[in-house]
Design a protein around this motif. Structure first.
Motif, mmCIF file in Angstrom:
data_model
loop_
_atom_site.group_PDB
_atom_site.id
_atom_site.type_symbol
_atom_site.label_atom_id
_atom_site.label_comp_id
_atom_site.label_asym_id
_atom_site.label_seq_id
_atom_site.Cartn_x
_atom_site.Cartn_y
_atom_site.Cartn_z
ATOM 1 N N ALA A 67 -8.738 23.879 -64.544
ATOM 2 C CA ALA A 67 -7.435 24.480 -64.842
ATOM 3 C C ALA A 67 -6.455 24.322 -63.692
ATOM 4 C CB ALA A 67 -7.604 25.968 -65.156
ATOM 5 N N ALA A 68 -5.189 24.156 -64.040
ATOM 6 C CA ALA A 68 -4.103 24.321 -63.083
ATOM 7 C C ALA A 68 -3.784 25.811 -63.003
ATOM 8 C CB ALA A 68 -2.880 23.530 -63.522
ATOM 9 N N GLU A 69 -3.088 26.213 -61.939
ATOM 10 C CA GLU A 69 -2.833 27.636 -61.704
ATOM 11 C C GLU A 69 -1.382 27.833 -61.258
ATOM 12 O OE1 GLU A 69 -4.424 31.202 -58.690
ATOM 13 O OE2 GLU A 69 -5.428 29.263 -58.780
ATOM 14 N N LEU A 70 -0.724 28.781 -61.872
ATOM 15 C CA LEU A 70 0.626 29.173 -61.470
ATOM 16 C C LEU A 70 0.543 30.591 -60.918
ATOM 17 C CD1 LEU A 70 3.667 28.355 -61.492
ATOM 18 C CD2 LEU A 70 3.840 29.582 -63.662
ATOM 19 N N VAL A 71 0.889 30.762 -59.635
ATOM 20 C CA VAL A 71 0.787 32.067 -58.980
ATOM 21 C C VAL A 71 2.182 32.668 -58.853
ATOM 22 C CG1 VAL A 71 -0.025 33.342 -56.969
ATOM 23 C CG2 VAL A 71 -1.212 31.261 -57.688
ATOM 24 N N TYR A 72 2.359 33.858 -59.420
ATOM 25 C CA TYR A 72 3.635 34.573 -59.412
ATOM 26 C C TYR A 72 3.497 35.833 -58.575
ATOM 27 C CZ TYR A 72 7.647 37.248 -61.191
ATOM 28 O OH TYR A 72 8.793 37.983 -61.301
ATOM 29 N N CYS A 73 4.419 36.043 -57.652
ATOM 30 C CA CYS A 73 4.384 37.234 -56.808
ATOM 31 C C CYS A 73 5.154 38.362 -57.493
ATOM 32 C CB CYS A 73 4.986 36.937 -55.436
ATOM 33 S SG CYS A 73 4.926 38.345 -54.292
ATOM 34 N N ILE A 74 4.450 39.459 -57.780
ATOM 35 C CA ILE A 74 5.059 40.620 -58.426
ATOM 36 C C ILE A 74 5.584 41.606 -57.387
ATOM 37 C CG2 ILE A 74 4.597 42.609 -59.923
ATOM 38 C CD1 ILE A 74 2.487 40.876 -61.330
ATOM 39 N N SER A 75 4.787 41.862 -56.350
ATOM 40 C CA SER A 75 5.208 42.777 -55.284
ATOM 41 C C SER A 75 4.538 42.374 -53.982
ATOM 42 C CB SER A 75 4.853 44.224 -55.640
ATOM 43 O OG SER A 75 3.450 44.400 -55.727
ATOM 44 N N GLY A 76 5.060 42.883 -52.854
ATOM 45 C CA GLY A 76 4.513 42.536 -51.558
ATOM 46 C C GLY A 76 4.921 41.138 -51.137
ATOM 47 N N ALA A 77 4.046 40.450 -50.440
ATOM 48 C CA ALA A 77 4.314 39.085 -49.976
ATOM 49 C C ALA A 77 2.991 38.415 -49.659
ATOM 50 C CB ALA A 77 5.217 39.089 -48.741
ATOM 51 N N ALA A 78 2.961 37.098 -49.788
ATOM 52 C CA ALA A 78 1.722 36.364 -49.531
ATOM 53 C C ALA A 78 2.027 34.962 -49.047
ATOM 54 C CB ALA A 78 0.864 36.292 -50.801
ATOM 55 N N GLU A 79 1.073 34.423 -48.304
ATOM 56 C CA GLU A 79 1.099 33.015 -47.931
ATOM 57 C C GLU A 79 0.102 32.302 -48.846
ATOM 58 O OE1 GLU A 79 -1.051 30.968 -44.485
ATOM 59 O OE2 GLU A 79 0.950 31.366 -43.680
ATOM 60 N N VAL A 95 5.628 33.579 -50.195
ATOM 61 C CA VAL A 95 6.282 34.044 -51.419
ATOM 62 C C VAL A 95 6.532 35.541 -51.373
ATOM 63 C CG1 VAL A 95 5.323 32.200 -52.839
ATOM 64 C CG2 VAL A 95 4.076 34.357 -52.631
ATOM 65 N N VAL A 96 7.619 35.928 -52.015
ATOM 66 C CA VAL A 96 7.997 37.328 -52.200
ATOM 67 C C VAL A 96 8.236 37.523 -53.690
ATOM 68 C CG1 VAL A 96 8.959 37.564 -49.872
ATOM 69 C CG2 VAL A 96 10.426 36.790 -51.743
ATOM 70 N N PRO A 97 8.461 38.761 -54.150
ATOM 71 C CA PRO A 97 8.603 38.996 -55.587
ATOM 72 C C PRO A 97 9.592 38.068 -56.288
ATOM 73 C CG PRO A 97 8.382 41.079 -54.470
ATOM 74 C CD PRO A 97 8.475 40.024 -53.392
ATOM 75 N N HIS A 187 4.599 35.264 -36.431
ATOM 76 C CA HIS A 187 5.519 34.794 -35.394
ATOM 77 C C HIS A 187 5.763 33.294 -35.381
ATOM 78 C CE1 HIS A 187 5.134 38.869 -34.100
ATOM 79 N NE2 HIS A 187 3.889 38.709 -33.731
ATOM 80 N N LYS A 188 5.313 32.560 -36.392
ATOM 81 C CA LYS A 188 5.648 31.139 -36.400
ATOM 82 C C LYS A 188 5.623 30.604 -37.823
ATOM 83 C CE LYS A 188 1.178 28.810 -35.869
ATOM 84 N NZ LYS A 188 0.443 27.816 -35.082
ATOM 85 N N GLN A 189 6.464 29.596 -38.039
ATOM 86 C CA GLN A 189 6.466 28.899 -39.314
ATOM 87 C C GLN A 189 6.609 27.412 -39.045
ATOM 88 O OE1 GLN A 189 9.668 30.504 -41.667
ATOM 89 N NE2 GLN A 189 8.258 31.787 -42.820
ATOM 90 N N SER A 190 5.738 26.619 -39.618
ATOM 91 C CA SER A 190 5.889 25.178 -39.535
ATOM 92 C C SER A 190 6.802 24.730 -40.671
ATOM 93 C CB SER A 190 4.522 24.503 -39.662
ATOM 94 O OG SER A 190 4.029 24.679 -40.966
ATOM 95 N N VAL A 191 7.050 23.438 -40.752
ATOM 96 C CA VAL A 191 7.896 22.916 -41.829
ATOM 97 C C VAL A 191 7.328 23.300 -43.189
ATOM 98 C CG1 VAL A 191 8.722 20.803 -42.925
ATOM 99 C CG2 VAL A 191 8.757 21.019 -40.442
ATOM 100 N N ASN A 192 5.998 23.270 -43.296
ATOM 101 C CA ASN A 192 5.362 23.553 -44.576
ATOM 102 C C ASN A 192 5.113 25.030 -44.796
ATOM 103 O OD1 ASN A 192 5.220 20.905 -45.488
ATOM 104 N ND2 ASN A 192 3.467 20.499 -44.193
ATOM 105 N N GLN A 193 5.624 25.898 -43.891
ATOM 106 C CA GLN A 193 5.456 27.326 -44.057
ATOM 107 C C GLN A 193 6.781 28.010 -44.374
ATOM 108 O OE1 GLN A 193 3.412 27.834 -40.197
ATOM 109 N NE2 GLN A 193 1.880 28.962 -41.329
ATOM 110 N N ALA A 194 7.806 27.236 -44.701
ATOM 111 C CA ALA A 194 9.098 27.828 -45.030
ATOM 112 C C ALA A 194 9.007 28.577 -46.343
ATOM 113 C CB ALA A 194 10.160 26.726 -45.126
ATOM 114 N N PRO A 195 9.875 29.598 -46.538
ATOM 115 C CA PRO A 195 9.918 30.262 -47.842
ATOM 116 C C PRO A 195 10.142 29.243 -48.945
ATOM 117 C CG PRO A 195 11.189 31.502 -46.237
ATOM 118 C CD PRO A 195 10.800 30.199 -45.567
ATOM 119 N N VAL A 196 9.676 29.548 -50.140
ATOM 120 C CA VAL A 196 9.658 28.544 -51.201
ATOM 121 C C VAL A 196 11.035 28.023 -51.562
ATOM 122 C CG1 VAL A 196 7.501 29.246 -52.250
ATOM 123 C CG2 VAL A 196 9.587 30.369 -52.934
#
Length: 214
Positions: A67-79, A95-97, A187-196
């Motif tokens: 299966a493919a997976e689509l992850v949706y953020c409802i509350s909080g935040a996640a990497e 990701v954020v809500p 305390h750090k974000q690489s190019v691939n860690q930017a918000p979506v």
């Protein structure tokens, strides 16, 4: 519509309370609930996982071979991190809500909560999602095979992997002092860690042990 479903049958199900089907619980703040065709028999190629996490907890590295997976953020935040098998690039999305991350079928990935009370909804295009966890690969592959294949010290490897006596699912294990949030995101974000919303503009797209079900 599934032509094989008898929608006139008295046993046809159209509603279900996902809260009544927990499949893994680490503690009152970190647990997983599942909805599949086994709980709701009118589902076709659809299922979902309701994910609740407190800060620093992680859905361990794994992949879904069916299966493919689509992850949706409802509350909080996640990497949410996934390994692109074609470019050998680890993509990391914060990701954020209201934000989503799409994980193609068979791609290695994991999710780490960066805030307390994080609630994620994972939607799969399969009636029952299969899963292979990293902890099972590590603990069920003979240590001498891993040591020989990768030229590792077998004694040190066995000692390192000794605490892995079961499938982890939600880590780190209770009592572990290691903080994955500090190591991965603080305390750090690489190019691939930017918000979506920023990463979407920059991302370039190219031209899949033991199997178990949730």
């Amino acid at each position: 519509m599934n032509s094989y479903t008898d929608y006139t049958s008295p046993g046809t199900q159209f509603a279900f309370d996902v809260n009544t089907n927990p499949i893994f619980k680490k503690d009152p703040y970190n647990y997983l609930n599942l909805l599949s065709v086994k709980q709701l028999n009118t589902l076709t190629n659809l299922s979902l996982l309701d994910i609740f996490l407190s800060k620093g907890n992680v859905v361990e590295p794994h992949y879904h071979q069916n299966a493919a997976e689509l992850v949706y953020c409802i509350s909080g935040a996640a990497e949410i991190s996934l390994l692109n098998p074609f470019t050998k690039q680890l993509l990391q999305f914060n990701v954020v809500p209201g934000q989503v991350v799409n994980i193609p079928q068979g791609w290695w990935h994991y999710e780490i909560a960066t805030l307390d009370n994080t609630h994620l909804l994972a939607i799969f295009d399969a009636p029952v999602p299969d899963v292979i966890y990293g902890s099972d690969i590590l603990r069920l592959t003979p240590s001498n095979v891993l040591a020989y294949t990768y030229c590792l010290d077998e004694a040190k490897l066995k000692n390192t992997l000794a605490p892995l006596t079961d499938t982890v699912v939600l880590g780190p294990p209770n009592g572990c002092s290691y903080n994955p949030v500090h190591a991965q995101t603080a305390h750090k974000q690489s190019v691939n860690q930017a918000p979506v919303e920023h990463q979407a503009a920059n991302q370039k797209y190219g031209h899949h042990h033991r199997t178990q079900q949730y």
